[in-house]
Scaffold this active site. Structure first.
Site, short mmCIF file in Angstrom:
data_model
loop_
_atom_site.label_atom_id
_atom_site.label_comp_id
_atom_site.label_asym_id
_atom_site.label_seq_id
_atom_site.Cartn_x
_atom_site.Cartn_y
_atom_site.Cartn_z
N SER A 240 0.80 -1.23 0.00
CA SER A 240 0.00 0.00 0.00
C SER A 240 0.83 1.28 0.00
CB SER A 240 -0.93 0.00 1.21
OG SER A 240 -1.78 -1.14 1.12
N CYS B 259 -7.76 2.18 1.45
CA CYS B 259 -8.87 1.42 0.90
C CYS B 259 -8.54 0.87 -0.47
CB CYS B 259 -10.10 2.32 0.81
SG CYS B 259 -10.58 2.97 2.41
#
Lengths: 386, 619
Positions: free
Chosen positions: B328, B384
């Site tokens: 991420s 997300c």
């Protein structure tokens, strides 16, 4: 009275002390001291002892009437041959050669004695046969020479063999050895050496055995032909000595300034290779000076031999002069790379008592031979007691 | 008896003639000798003089003192220390083994010393003396000197040797020296540097020692000695002093390095911190590390096995050479692309109820904060995935790889350290070249989705991640990272600083950059790393990352129920302070699990330390 007679006789004999020749020897002694002080200063004091002994030997030998010397020839020769045989049987072996005989008190090198005994023997023989000389007398003389020569070659000692053969050979030559034999002999030698120079590479390959010569002698000859074949081995001596000589130049590097000599690149620098030290430090100038003194000495010697009142005196005197010349020539030629390394010292300069005394005694013999034993009129004047 | 055929006196005449022949022969002989002497001493004098000089003169190089290496505060990282070594000259010692046996009764000689001695003696082939023992104590020196007479050919020598006082702490940056090997010798020859290396045995093998070899090495001096036939020096003819190498000052802070390494506590991982304002590397740590001092005298077999064969690969510089999927931590750059391409607006919501459907496959993100109201800010702060799946799907792989290439992904940063890995930026072209079979060479849309969240083929070094973030922090200015801060002229003492080098510029809208960075600040304030940075005394922006080690193939990933070596790699990238960043850092803990759980707390410790001790340094 008796005492006066002897004194007169000695005083007369002292006339044989040929001034120019002795000056030449003293000049060489001085040169030897100067060079040795550079090459090996710690040996100079010993050298003085050797030189004093040699000078005494020279002067004493000159005082002995030549007739007496001739009488001594045969015993000395026989003694020499016996000692050489003893060396071969009981001698001491060092560095692969058996040259010394240990008599308990002293160690002697009988081959050195032969350098004088052989020419004396031949001179005595020719004197004996003078009035009925035939061709076979030369054969006998040759054999008399061959016996010690072969014994010394077997030790093995090529340098001394050459010198003994030279000494005897000169007597033969002066006694009239026929040119018909001399010329072919010289030719064979010349062709042999020439062939060696041309064919050297093939003959010098390892494993090829040479007739008559030892492996180390083959090595020496081969090294001479091409010193670079084994630059750190046998050829090292010759190369470094040549560099020393060449780098000396016209005027030399100066006394004790020779780098090749002082830094131990020159091998045996106080004995057989002392000439390289002289040439490096005193240059071409010094070499020329030294060779001039030798020339003066030998010409004076030759003149004395020619003037000798006795025929055997001429033979022996000539042989002494010729042999001394061979010494100088072989030594200088070897140090400068023209001849193989054989153990021949530079006369009156190289350090080494035995050779010095032998050479000086030889000159004493020459002086002894040069002048009549007694004036034609005898010592009548002295006998009258004046 | 018949008289001789020749009359009385005729033999005398003949002998006279022959004596004259001798005179002539002698004169000719002396003429020959004189001619030979003339040839040698006058004709070829020059040649022989040169030969004689070559004989007597020895040219001995004096190796220069190698430059020392300091950290940014002047702490020594590599220095030269005087040490006493016991050395033996094999040329002067007949019974080497016997001598060593007797020596071992005077000074301690370990089996390893003995082995190294034998190896070096073989390498040197009898030229010069060989070290038996290093680092003799004063007491050992005294003991040996007292018995020296019994050991001809053995000497105590004072030598300068390299020492790395920080040992493990800066090992991967500073590197180490080693013996010049055959390959290096060839390279020196090719570059014409053998003259400069005469008398030098060692050369930089790794790190700064290798990178700045030329600066550190210096220029050798020489001594012209007169030597005798035995090779022993007898007189000094001339001398030229060596010029020591340049001292180097690094941008590295050794205190921080030490703290970071200790914080890792032996876990595998790496940490890189850059100063975004000039590209200087504040710290570069790869854990576990090694002691570079072990390499100096030649590594022992046991040490070599321990270091080279360890599963933890301590010799491997993970910060510079390890490539990992960024997870991420890739998202800030994807977000940047989303804004730059116009596909996304900062406040634009993008609600999919935590689900993205791609060709019949439903991909979920079950995090509570990702279910509704997800705009770019929230997507970054709470990481997300769904937001980035749809973004990636919209942009397509070509747009992604084109933009990321501008940021330098998949290329080396150009840092001044050897051996940097380039990493992998996936693209259609890359895949075509990477695989052989036609069906594997094709790019699939699903792979674009993996790429968009930093998984899949993506693989970058920790250094690159910090570097990429510093490009964002700098608003698109690309600065080359560097560890060298300054070099010091050994003669004048003049300090020559190294300026940060700008190597490129990516056109980014400052408003977009601001949006991404603000989202990262919230990530550390309220988002995925909020717990780790609760109550921090400084402001920062950060992004967690979790790099998949292997495919779960449909199973749910549970960090508590997976074997340690199958755990995901834990990432965190951050900048601080938020308003005016002075440090940009990336950290990875191999198999550390989720970034928020392992990497972020570690970064918190490090930043706390950095800002507390740096408070004194930075005004």
């Amino acid at each position: 009275m008796k005492k006066a007679y002897w004194l007169a006789m000695i005083a007369h004999a002292m006339r044989r002390w040929d001034f120019p020749l002795i000056v030449c020897v003293l000049l060489l002694f001085a040169a030897g001291q100067v060079v040795l002080m550079s090459a090996s200063p710690e040996r100079v004091e010993t050298l003085w002892g050797h030189q004093a002994l040699a000078l005494t030997a020279l002067l004493t030998a000159a005082l002995v009437p030549f007739r007496w010397w001739l009488r001594l020839a045969l015993p000395l020769y026989l003694l020499g041959v016996l000692l050489l045989l003893a060396v071969l049987l009981f001698g001491e072996t060092t560095k692969g050669a058996t040259r010394w005989l240990d008599l308990g008190v002293v160690r002697i090198q009988p081959s050195e004695l032969m350098k004088l005994a052989a020419p004396m023997m031949l001179s005595w023989y020719f004197a004996l046969r003078r009035h009925s000389l035939a061709w076979w007398d030369h054969v006998v003389a040759l054999m008399l020479l061959a016996i010690p020569a072969i014994l010394i070659l077997k030790e093995p000692d090529l340098g001394t063999t050459i010198l003994v053969v030279a000494a005897g050979g000169f007597v033969l030559f002066f006694a009239g050895f026929s040119w018909r034999f001399i010329v072919p002999l010289v030719l064979v030698l010349a062709v042999g050496i020439g062939a060696l120079l041309v064919q050297g590479d093939r003959w010098c390959t390892p494993g090829v055995e040479w007739p008559m010569l030892h492996e180390y002698q083959k090595q020496r000859v081969c090294t001479l032909l091409d010193p670079h074949r084994d630059p750190l081995g046998k050829g090292f001596h010759t190369i470094q000595a040549t560099i020393a000589i060449g780098s000396g130049g016209a005027w030399g590097k100066g006394w004790r300034e020779g780098t090749q000599s002082q830094l131990s690149f020159v091998p045996e620098r106080h004995t057989d290779f002392i000439f390289a030290v002289l040439a490096e430090e005193f240059g071409f100038f010094g070499v020329a000076l030294l060779l001039s003194v030798y020339t003066a000495l030998l010409l004076r010697g030759a003149w004395l031999a020619i003037r000798s009142p006795s025929w055997p005196g001429m033979l022996l005197g000539g042989a002494v002069v010729g042999t001394t010349f061979v010494y100088v020539f072989v030594n200088v030629a070897m140090v400068s790379g023209m001849l193989p390394v054989v153990g021949v010292p530079l006369p009156f300069i190289s350090y080494g008592g035995t050779a010095l005394v032998t050479l000086a005694t030889g000159l004493g013999l020459l002086l002894s031979a040069a002048v009549r034993s007694a004036p034609r009129g005898g010592f009548s004047g002295q006998r009258r007691g004046i | 008896m018949p008289k001789s055929a020749l009359g009385e006196g005729s033999e005398i005449a003949r002998t006279h003639r022959r004596l004259w022949v001798l005179v002539v022969v002698m004169l000719v002989g002396f003429g020959l000798l004189l001619g030979r002497m003339y040839q040698l001493q006058i004709g070829e004098h020059e040649r022989f003089r040169t030969l004689a000089d070559d004989n007597r003169q020895a040219f001995v190089p004096i190796a220069p003192h190698r430059g020392q290496i300091f950290d940014v505060r002047g702490e020594a990282l590599a220095r030269n220390v005087r040490t006493y070594t016991l050395e033996l000259d094999p040329a002067q010692v007949k019974d080497v083994e016997g001598t060593i046996a007797r020596l071992s009764e005077v000074v301690r000689i370990e089996e390893s010393d003995h082995k190294r001695f034998l190896r070096q003696m073989r390498d040197q082939r009898g030229l010069g003396s060989v070290v038996i023992r290093q680092h003799l104590s004063d007491e050992e020196v005294a003991r040996f000197v007292a018995k020296k007479f019994a050991f001809p050919g053995v000497e105590v020598q004072a030598r300068l040797i390299r020492e790395y006082p920080q040992a493990e702490v800066t090992a991967h940056v500073v590197g180490y020296l080693g013996r010049i090997n055959a390959q290096e010798q060839e390279r020196l020859e090719a570059e014409g540097l053998t003259g400069i290396y005469r008398g030098t045995e060692s050369i930089g093998k790794e790190g700064v020692e290798a990178q700045y070899e030329r600066l550190l090495h210096g220029i050798p001096g020489w001594e012209l000695l007169e030597v005798n036939a035995a090779g022993r020096a007898v007189r000094l003819l001339g001398r030229q002093e060596a010029v020591r190498g340049r001292d180097l000052v690094l941008t590295i802070d050794a205190r921080l390095q030490r703290f970071v390494l200790e914080a890792f506590a032996g876990r595998r991982g790496a940490f890189v911190a850059l100063d975004p304002r000039d590209g200087g590397v504040i710290a570069m740590v790869s854990s576990p590390s090694f002691d570079p001092n072990l390499f100096l005298g030649g590594l022992t077999q046991a040490d070599w096995e321990r270091l080279a064969l360890s599963d933890d690969k301590p010799l491997f510089n993970r910060a510079l050479r390890g490539t990992y999927p960024p997870g991420s931590t890739f998202k800030p750059f994807m977000a940047m692309l989303g804004l730059a391409s116009g596909s996304r607006q900062p406040g634009q919501r993008f609600d999919r109820q935590g689900m993205f459907e791609y060709s019949g496959v439903r991909l979920y993100d079950r995090k509570r904060n990702c279910q509704s109201g997800v705009d770019l800010h929230r997507a970054l702060a709470f990481s997300c995935n769904v937001y980035f799946y749809s973004l990636g799907n919209e942009l397509g792989i070509d747009a992604i790889s084109a933009f990321m290439e501008q940021l330098g992904f998949g290329r080396r940063t150009g840092i001044d350290l050897p051996g940097e890995a380039a990493g992998v930026l996936p693209s259609r072209e890359w895949k075509r070249q990477r695989f052989n079979q036609a069906n594997q060479q094709l790019w699939f849309g699903g792979e674009t989705l993996s790429t968009a969240i930093g998984q899949g083929y993506n693989a970058y070094t920790p250094l690159k991640m910090a570097h990429a973030l510093s490009i964002l922090v700098n608003g698109g200015v690309i600065r080359k990272p560097h560890v060298l801060a300054a070099s010091i002229d050994p003669l004048t003492g003049e300090r020559v600083p190294v300026a940060g080098e700008v190597t490129g510029f990516v056109k980014l809208d400052p408003a977009h950059v601001d949006a991404v960075l603000r989202a990262m600040v919230d990530g550390a304030r309220i988002g995925t790393s909020a717990r780790a940075f609760a109550g921090a005394a400084y402001s920062l922006g950060g992004k967690t990352g979790t790099a998949q080690v292997f495919s779960l193939q449909g199973r749910r990933y549970d960090p508590d129920a997976t074997d340690e070596d199958l755990l995901d790699h834990s990432w965190f990238i951050a900048f601080a302070p938020a308003e005016e960043p002075r440090i940009v850092a990336a950290i990875i803990v191999e198999n550390g699990g989720p970034g928020g759980r392992t990497a972020a707390p570690l970064m918190r410790q490090i930043f706390d330390y950095h800002f507390s001790v740096a408070a004194g340094k930075e005004k």
